[in-house]
Design a protein around this motif. Structure first.
Motif, short mmCIF file in Angstrom:
data_model
loop_
_atom_site.label_atom_id
_atom_site.label_comp_id
_atom_site.label_asym_id
_atom_site.label_seq_id
_atom_site.Cartn_x
_atom_site.Cartn_y
_atom_site.Cartn_z
N ASP A 9 0.87 -1.15 0.00
CA ASP A 9 0.00 0.00 0.00
C ASP A 9 0.92 1.22 0.00
OD1 ASP A 9 -2.46 1.53 0.46
OD2 ASP A 9 -1.63 1.87 2.44
N LEU A 10 0.38 2.38 -0.30
CA LEU A 10 1.24 3.58 -0.37
C LEU A 10 1.06 4.50 0.84
CD1 LEU A 10 3.29 5.22 -1.99
CD2 LEU A 10 1.37 6.24 -3.24
N ASP A 11 -0.10 5.15 0.93
CA ASP A 11 -0.33 6.12 2.01
C ASP A 11 -0.36 5.42 3.37
OD1 ASP A 11 -0.72 7.64 -0.20
OD2 ASP A 11 -2.59 8.54 0.44
N GLY A 12 0.41 5.95 4.30
CA GLY A 12 0.41 5.40 5.65
C GLY A 12 1.28 4.16 5.79
N THR A 13 1.80 3.67 4.66
CA THR A 13 2.65 2.48 4.68
C THR A 13 4.07 2.84 4.27
OG1 THR A 13 0.77 1.05 4.14
CG2 THR A 13 2.97 0.17 3.71
N LEU A 14 4.23 3.40 3.07
CA LEU A 14 5.54 3.83 2.59
C LEU A 14 5.76 5.33 2.80
CD1 LEU A 14 5.79 1.91 -0.82
CD2 LEU A 14 6.64 1.21 1.44
N ILE A 15 4.71 6.12 2.54
CA ILE A 15 4.85 7.56 2.68
C ILE A 15 3.83 8.10 3.68
CG2 ILE A 15 5.81 7.85 0.37
CD1 ILE A 15 3.10 8.83 -0.61
N ASP A 16 4.26 9.09 4.44
CA ASP A 16 3.41 9.67 5.47
C ASP A 16 2.58 10.79 4.85
OD1 ASP A 16 2.19 10.73 7.65
OD2 ASP A 16 4.01 11.00 8.84
N THR A 17 1.35 10.45 4.52
CA THR A 17 0.41 11.42 3.95
C THR A 17 -0.74 11.70 4.91
OG1 THR A 17 -0.67 9.55 2.86
CG2 THR A 17 0.86 10.83 1.53
N ASN A 18 -0.62 11.19 6.14
CA ASN A 18 -1.76 11.28 7.07
C ASN A 18 -2.23 12.71 7.30
OD1 ASN A 18 -2.08 8.49 7.58
ND2 ASN A 18 -0.36 8.51 8.99
N GLU A 19 -1.30 13.61 7.59
CA GLU A 19 -1.71 14.99 7.89
C GLU A 19 -2.26 15.68 6.64
OE1 GLU A 19 -2.14 16.04 10.90
OE2 GLU A 19 -1.28 14.15 11.61
N LEU A 20 -1.72 15.34 5.47
CA LEU A 20 -2.25 15.88 4.22
C LEU A 20 -3.68 15.41 4.00
CD1 LEU A 20 -1.99 17.29 1.44
CD2 LEU A 20 -1.00 15.16 0.58
N ILE A 21 -3.91 14.11 4.21
CA ILE A 21 -5.25 13.55 4.03
C ILE A 21 -6.24 14.17 5.01
CG2 ILE A 21 -6.62 11.43 4.29
CD1 ILE A 21 -4.12 9.91 3.24
N ILE A 22 -5.83 14.27 6.27
CA ILE A 22 -6.71 14.85 7.29
C ILE A 22 -7.03 16.31 6.95
CG2 ILE A 22 -6.80 15.57 9.72
CD1 ILE A 22 -5.14 12.96 10.30
N THR A 26 -10.68 17.73 6.17
CA THR A 26 -11.17 18.84 7.00
C THR A 26 -11.63 20.00 6.12
OG1 THR A 26 -9.68 18.21 8.80
CG2 THR A 26 -10.55 20.45 8.84
N HIS A 27 -10.82 20.32 5.12
CA HIS A 27 -11.16 21.39 4.18
C HIS A 27 -12.47 21.08 3.44
CE1 HIS A 27 -10.69 24.34 0.94
NE2 HIS A 27 -10.84 23.35 0.07
N THR A 28 -12.59 19.85 2.95
CA THR A 28 -13.76 19.46 2.15
C THR A 28 -15.02 19.37 3.00
OG1 THR A 28 -12.28 18.20 0.71
CG2 THR A 28 -14.63 17.74 0.53
N LEU A 29 -14.91 18.74 4.15
CA LEU A 29 -16.07 18.59 5.03
C LEU A 29 -16.54 19.93 5.57
CD1 LEU A 29 -14.92 15.39 6.96
CD2 LEU A 29 -16.70 15.53 5.21
N GLY A 30 -15.58 20.84 5.78
CA GLY A 30 -15.94 22.18 6.23
C GLY A 30 -16.78 22.92 5.21
N LYS A 31 -16.61 22.55 3.96
CA LYS A 31 -17.35 23.20 2.88
C LYS A 31 -18.70 22.54 2.61
CE LYS A 31 -16.49 24.81 -1.87
NZ LYS A 31 -15.51 24.85 -2.97
#
Length: 212
Positions: A9-22, A26-31
């Motif tokens: 898997d890529l996100d959260g396994t090889l590369i740390d994208t957690n804060e980007l995803i969150i 957050t941006h999308t749900l806020g809208k």
């Protein structure tokens, strides 16, 4: 254990994208969402395809939400994304030792390639299976089976490595060996409950497991 092929898997396994995803959720749900979402609630959205997550928010605005999410995610990508410790050197060593390496992700392939290129590991993989390459995403076995088919590999000599239950279940369904990663944002105990064959404390543990 006679493993010749390793799928990641890529996100959260090889590369740390957690804060980007969150941040993108957050941006999308806020809208679009009618309520505020706590960080813990947003963690539930990490892993499945965006369409599945946004269907729970507003089935009539799914495509709008996906577009908003991806715009935020792409424009902020490079300022957030890094490889986890020992990932680059471990993958390089496995590649140089002759293992077949592949990516199986619920991201669209072009976005996945951004992360692979940014962290300098894109040249190590013989196949990248993205969301648009399959009809059924993980935990369905289709993405893993498609990667194995492209590599000419057998499930019995393959290992699926991931940070979420989708990865472990997909591996079980496809007949591969499985490994979870203890740095999963979901929590080690959560991932362990899906019974992966191995739990990696850091990516370099793979070399010991494989005898590489």
């Amino acid at each position: 254990m006679n493993i010749r092929t390793i799928l990641f898997d890529l996100d959260g396994t090889l590369i740390d994208t957690n804060e980007l995803i969150i941040a993108s959720f957050t941006h999308t749900l806020g809208k679009y969402a009618k309520k505020e979402f706590a960080r813990e609630e947003i963690l539930e959205f990490i892993g499945p395809p965006l369409k599945d997550s946004f269907m729970k928010i507003d089935p009539d605005r799914v495509e709008d939400m996906i577009a908003t999410y991806r715009e935020h995610n792409l424009s902020n990508h490079d300022s957030y994304v890094t490889a986890y410790p020992t990932v680059v050197e471990t993958l390089t060593a496995l590649h140089d030792a002759g293992y077949q390496l592949g990516i199986v992700t619920t991201k669209i392939k072009s976005t996945a390639m951004m992360g692979l290129k940014l962290t300098g590991i894109d040249h190590l993989f013989e196949t990248v299976i993205g969301l648009e390459d399959v009809t059924h995403a993980k935990p369905h076995p289709e993405p893993i089976l498609k990667a194995l088919q492209q590599l000419g590999a057998k499930a019995s000599t393959s290992l699926m490595v991931g940070d979420n239950y989708h990865d472990i279940e997909a591996g079980h369904h496809a007949g591969t060996h499985t490994a979870g990663v203890a740095w999963t944002i979901k929590g080690r105990e959560f991932l362990q409950s899906y019974n992966p064959d191995y739990m990696l404390e850091q990516m370099s543990d793979l070399r010991e497991i494989l005898g590489a």
